[in-house]
Structure formats: structure tokens, C-alpha cells
Design a protein around this motif. Structure first.
Motif, PDB file in Angstrom:
ATOM      1  N   GLY A  51       0.802  -1.307   0.027  1.00 35.98           N
ATOM      2  CA  GLY A  51       0.196   0.028   0.083  1.00 35.98           C
ATOM      3  C   GLY A  51       0.687   1.174   0.088  1.00 35.98           C
ATOM      4  O   GLY A  51       1.988   1.378   0.855  1.00 35.98           O
ATOM      5  N   PHE A  52       0.483   2.177  -0.758  1.00 35.98           N
ATOM      6  CA  PHE A  52       1.060   3.661  -0.842  1.00 35.98           C
ATOM      7  C   PHE A  52       0.656   4.655   0.368  1.00 35.98           C
ATOM      8  O   PHE A  52       1.437   5.565   0.429  1.00 35.98           O
ATOM      9  CB  PHE A  52       0.828   4.301  -1.906  1.00 35.98           C
ATOM     10  CG  PHE A  52      -0.573   4.707  -2.206  1.00 35.98           C
ATOM     11  CD1 PHE A  52      -1.143   5.948  -1.698  1.00 35.98           C
ATOM     12  CD2 PHE A  52      -1.458   3.710  -2.443  1.00 35.98           C
ATOM     13  CE1 PHE A  52      -2.557   6.024  -1.761  1.00 35.98           C
ATOM     14  CE2 PHE A  52      -3.048   4.205  -2.885  1.00 35.98           C
ATOM     15  CZ  PHE A  52      -3.494   5.395  -2.255  1.00 35.98           C
ATOM     16  N   ASP A  53      -0.371   4.021   1.204  1.00 37.89           N
ATOM     17  CA  ASP A  53      -0.648   4.742   2.204  1.00 37.89           C
ATOM     18  C   ASP A  53      -0.635   4.207   3.758  1.00 37.89           C
ATOM     19  O   ASP A  53      -1.250   4.573   4.552  1.00 37.89           O
ATOM     20  CB  ASP A  53      -1.759   5.473   1.816  1.00 37.89           C
ATOM     21  CG  ASP A  53      -3.223   4.399   2.098  1.00 37.89           C
ATOM     22  OD1 ASP A  53      -2.942   3.166   1.913  1.00 37.89           O
ATOM     23  OD2 ASP A  53      -4.221   4.832   1.848  1.00 37.89           O
ATOM     24  N   VAL A  54       0.105   2.921   3.685  1.00 35.21           N
ATOM     25  CA  VAL A  54      -0.155   2.223   5.028  1.00 35.21           C
ATOM     26  C   VAL A  54       1.101   2.228   5.805  1.00 35.21           C
ATOM     27  O   VAL A  54       2.098   2.027   5.239  1.00 35.21           O
ATOM     28  CB  VAL A  54      -0.411   0.726   4.495  1.00 35.21           C
ATOM     29  CG1 VAL A  54      -0.479  -0.227   5.711  1.00 35.21           C
ATOM     30  CG2 VAL A  54      -1.526   0.388   3.784  1.00 35.21           C
ATOM     31  N   VAL A  55       1.048   2.690   6.839  1.00 41.97           N
ATOM     32  CA  VAL A  55       2.076   3.175   8.052  1.00 41.97           C
ATOM     33  C   VAL A  55       2.139   1.933   8.898  1.00 41.97           C
ATOM     34  O   VAL A  55       1.450   1.335   9.403  1.00 41.97           O
ATOM     35  CB  VAL A  55       1.984   4.293   8.822  1.00 41.97           C
ATOM     36  CG1 VAL A  55       3.063   4.704   9.788  1.00 41.97           C
ATOM     37  CG2 VAL A  55       1.903   5.574   7.664  1.00 41.97           C
ATOM     38  N   GLY A  56       3.354   1.558   9.162  1.00 37.89           N
ATOM     39  CA  GLY A  56       3.470   0.440  10.311  1.00 37.89           C
ATOM     40  C   GLY A  56       3.980   1.006  11.464  1.00 37.89           C
ATOM     41  O   GLY A  56       4.780   2.234  11.514  1.00 37.89           O
ATOM     42  N   MET A  57       3.817   0.647  12.580  1.00 40.45           N
ATOM     43  CA  MET A  57       4.115   1.258  13.892  1.00 40.45           C
ATOM     44  C   MET A  57       4.433   0.040  15.008  1.00 40.45           C
ATOM     45  O   MET A  57       3.501  -0.853  14.980  1.00 40.45           O
ATOM     46  CB  MET A  57       3.121   2.226  14.515  1.00 40.45           C
ATOM     47  CG  MET A  57       3.520   2.561  15.804  1.00 40.45           C
ATOM     48  SD  MET A  57       2.258   3.730  16.262  1.00 40.45           S
ATOM     49  CE  MET A  57       2.994   4.220  17.904  1.00 40.45           C
ATOM     50  N   ILE A  58       5.598   0.069  15.479  1.00 37.65           N
ATOM     51  CA  ILE A  58       5.917  -0.724  16.645  1.00 37.65           C
ATOM     52  C   ILE A  58       5.171  -0.205  17.606  1.00 37.65           C
ATOM     53  O   ILE A  58       5.339   0.983  17.908  1.00 37.65           O
ATOM     54  CB  ILE A  58       7.319  -1.134  16.747  1.00 37.65           C
ATOM     55  CG1 ILE A  58       7.993  -1.506  15.708  1.00 37.65           C
ATOM     56  CG2 ILE A  58       7.434  -1.945  18.086  1.00 37.65           C
ATOM     57  CD1 ILE A  58       9.397  -1.522  15.531  1.00 37.65           C
ATOM     58  N   VAL A  59       4.497  -1.000  18.638  1.00 40.64           N
ATOM     59  CA  VAL A  59       3.579  -0.546  19.574  1.00 40.64           C
ATOM     60  C   VAL A  59       4.431  -0.600  20.936  1.00 40.64           C
ATOM     61  O   VAL A  59       4.609  -2.064  21.543  1.00 40.64           O
ATOM     62  CB  VAL A  59       2.495  -1.056  19.900  1.00 40.64           C
ATOM     63  CG1 VAL A  59       1.418  -0.417  21.176  1.00 40.64           C
ATOM     64  CG2 VAL A  59       1.508  -0.867  18.815  1.00 40.64           C
ATOM     65  N   GLU A  60       5.236   0.249  21.394  1.00 38.23           N
ATOM     66  CA  GLU A  60       6.160   0.100  22.653  1.00 38.23           C
ATOM     67  C   GLU A  60       5.441   0.294  23.887  1.00 38.23           C
ATOM     68  O   GLU A  60       4.168   0.641  23.795  1.00 38.23           O
ATOM     69  CB  GLU A  60       7.207   1.272  22.559  1.00 38.23           C
ATOM     70  CG  GLU A  60       8.311   1.599  21.338  1.00 38.23           C
ATOM     71  CD  GLU A  60       9.018   0.434  21.271  1.00 38.23           C
ATOM     72  OE1 GLU A  60       9.495  -0.335  22.215  1.00 38.23           O
ATOM     73  OE2 GLU A  60       9.640   0.674  20.162  1.00 38.23           O
ATOM     74  N   PRO A  61       5.891  -0.349  24.958  1.00 38.97           N
ATOM     75  CA  PRO A  61       5.487  -0.439  26.308  1.00 38.97           C
ATOM     76  C   PRO A  61       5.025   1.105  26.846  1.00 38.97           C
ATOM     77  O   PRO A  61       3.793   1.090  27.424  1.00 38.97           O
ATOM     78  CB  PRO A  61       6.252  -1.045  27.049  1.00 38.97           C
ATOM     79  CG  PRO A  61       7.024  -1.830  26.232  1.00 38.97           C
ATOM     80  CD  PRO A  61       7.250  -1.224  24.925  1.00 38.97           C
ATOM     81  N   ASP A  62       5.839   2.244  26.396  1.00 41.04           N
ATOM     82  CA  ASP A  62       5.216   3.315  26.764  1.00 41.04           C
ATOM     83  C   ASP A  62       4.768   4.114  25.598  1.00 41.04           C
ATOM     84  O   ASP A  62       4.680   5.486  25.609  1.00 41.04           O
ATOM     85  CB  ASP A  62       6.724   3.931  27.198  1.00 41.04           C
ATOM     86  CG  ASP A  62       7.643   4.325  26.151  1.00 41.04           C
ATOM     87  OD1 ASP A  62       7.497   3.374  25.410  1.00 41.04           O
ATOM     88  OD2 ASP A  62       8.775   4.981  26.353  1.00 41.04           O
ATOM     89  N   ALA A  63       3.948   3.643  24.951  1.00 44.42           N
ATOM     90  CA  ALA A  63       3.137   4.041  23.785  1.00 44.42           C
ATOM     91  C   ALA A  63       2.521   5.300  24.243  1.00 44.42           C
ATOM     92  O   ALA A  63       1.902   5.295  25.289  1.00 44.42           O
ATOM     93  CB  ALA A  63       2.437   3.185  22.897  1.00 44.42           C
ATOM     94  N   ASP A  64       2.394   6.407  23.424  1.00 44.41           N
ATOM     95  CA  ASP A  64       1.533   7.956  23.602  1.00 44.41           C
ATOM     96  C   ASP A  64       0.335   7.455  22.877  1.00 44.41           C
ATOM     97  O   ASP A  64      -0.008   7.507  21.702  1.00 44.41           O
ATOM     98  CB  ASP A  64       2.251   8.686  22.770  1.00 44.41           C
ATOM     99  CG  ASP A  64       1.632   9.890  23.050  1.00 44.41           C
ATOM    100  OD1 ASP A  64       0.439  10.005  23.436  1.00 44.41           O
ATOM    101  OD2 ASP A  64       2.128  11.290  22.751  1.00 44.41           O
ATOM    102  N   TRP A  65      -0.657   6.918  23.685  1.00 45.45           N
ATOM    103  CA  TRP A  65      -1.894   6.685  23.372  1.00 45.45           C
ATOM    104  C   TRP A  65      -2.912   7.580  22.814  1.00 45.45           C
ATOM    105  O   TRP A  65      -3.758   7.567  22.029  1.00 45.45           O
ATOM    106  CB  TRP A  65      -2.733   5.746  24.500  1.00 45.45           C
ATOM    107  CG  TRP A  65      -2.093   4.429  24.685  1.00 45.45           C
ATOM    108  CD1 TRP A  65      -1.041   3.887  25.501  1.00 45.45           C
ATOM    109  CD2 TRP A  65      -2.143   3.260  23.556  1.00 45.45           C
ATOM    110  NE1 TRP A  65      -0.837   2.887  25.328  1.00 45.45           N
ATOM    111  CE2 TRP A  65      -1.359   2.184  24.234  1.00 45.45           C
ATOM    112  CE3 TRP A  65      -2.859   3.086  22.490  1.00 45.45           C
ATOM    113  CZ2 TRP A  65      -1.288   1.077  23.619  1.00 45.45           C
ATOM    114  CZ3 TRP A  65      -2.822   1.924  21.806  1.00 45.45           C
ATOM    115  CH2 TRP A  65      -2.227   0.802  22.439  1.00 45.45           C
ATOM    116  N   ALA A  66      -2.671   8.713  23.415  1.00 47.62           N
ATOM    117  CA  ALA A  66      -3.164  10.353  22.883  1.00 47.62           C
ATOM    118  C   ALA A  66      -2.756  10.130  21.120  1.00 47.62           C
ATOM    119  O   ALA A  66      -3.742  10.473  20.449  1.00 47.62           O
ATOM    120  CB  ALA A  66      -2.931  11.162  23.503  1.00 47.62           C
ATOM    121  N   GLU A  67      -1.570  10.050  20.667  1.00 48.73           N
ATOM    122  CA  GLU A  67      -1.181  10.034  19.680  1.00 48.73           C
ATOM    123  C   GLU A  67      -1.566   9.180  18.814  1.00 48.73           C
ATOM    124  O   GLU A  67      -2.042   9.401  17.482  1.00 48.73           O
ATOM    125  CB  GLU A  67       0.390  10.232  19.580  1.00 48.73           C
ATOM    126  CG  GLU A  67       1.069  10.288  17.957  1.00 48.73           C
ATOM    127  CD  GLU A  67       2.502  10.054  18.004  1.00 48.73           C
ATOM    128  OE1 GLU A  67       3.085  10.634  16.992  1.00 48.73           O
ATOM    129  OE2 GLU A  67       3.081   9.426  18.920  1.00 48.73           O
TER     130      GLU A  67
END
Length: 133
Positions: free
Chosen positions: A95-111
């Protein structure tokens, strides 16, 4: 070794709280892990990726240990900014618009909430998107 389908319950609960505010979105099991959709479009997919065993995901995220990974959609300008910012973001395997993100233990849930709201806006019908204000 953690199964690819295993996602920590705390992560799932946080994602459920966010997605509960997205009109008509729903959760379902994916081929691996869990996904949230609007109509037939995937807003978010989350699973545990394994180094080497998860192919393109583990290579794209440069994994050296199991990690919770989520993918979501982004507008082009946001996509470029996110994937170019580096860890925890990466260019997903498709996909040209699909972002991957590693969800860290201290993830910013608001972001994460903001990112998923924008993923929803990109895929939802306009009448539903307008309900978000």
C-alpha cells in the motif's frame, strides 16, 4: 515464543477504547491478530510480529525480537512524515498509504488515537467522518 496472533490484552483494550469512538467501526479477527474496520475497509490491524518469521513486516520494522505491530492508513503528507521519522514508524509491506508502527510499552495513546482517527477519516464515508467533528 509468542504466537503472531497474541497481542497483549492491555494493547487491545487501549485500541478498543479508541475505536469505540469511531462511528460504525467494528473489531474482528484478522488472518493474524485483530483488525478494526469501517464497512469493508481496514482502519487498523494489530498483531505480534516475529523476527524473520513474519517476513516483510519483520524486515520493514528491522525486528530483532518479537514486537506488537500495528498498521493504519495515512494521508500522503502524514505518511511521508511518519515513515521518514523512523522508529517506531516504518513503511508497511504494501500500500502507498499504509504506515507500520511498533507499539512500545510506553506508547503515547493520545497520539495513537489521533493517528487512528485520521485513518478512519481517510476510509469512512464522508457522512460518518463528519460525525467526528
Amino acid at each position: 515464543m509468542t504466537d503472531r496472533a497474541d497481542v497483549p490484552s492491555a494493547v487491545l483494550e487501549s485500541l478498543r477504547r479508541i475505536c469505540a469512538g469511531l462511528p460504525e467501526s467494528y473489531e474482528e479477527p484478522a488472518w493474524v491478530g485483530t483488525r478494526w474496520r469501517i464497512r469493508q475497509r481496514t482502519i487498523l490491524h494489530v498483531f505480534t510480529a516475529q523476527p524473520g518469521a513474519t517476513g516483510t513486516f519483520s524486515r520493514a520494522a528491522e525486528l530483532t525480537e518479537p514486537a506488537v505491530v500495528m498498521t493504519f492508513r495515512a494521508q500522503q503528507e502524514d505518511f511521508e512524515a511518519l515513515v521518514n521519522s523512523g522508529h517506531p514508524f516504518f513503511r508497511a509491506a504494501w500500500g502507498f498509504d499504509v504506515v507500520g508502527m511498533i507499539v512500545e510499552p510506553d506508547a503515547d495513546w493520545a497520539e495513537i488515537g489521533e493517528l487512528l482517527t485520521e485513518s478512519y477519516r481517510k476510509l469512512a464515508p464522508m457522512k460518518l467522518s463528519r460525525l467526528l467533528g
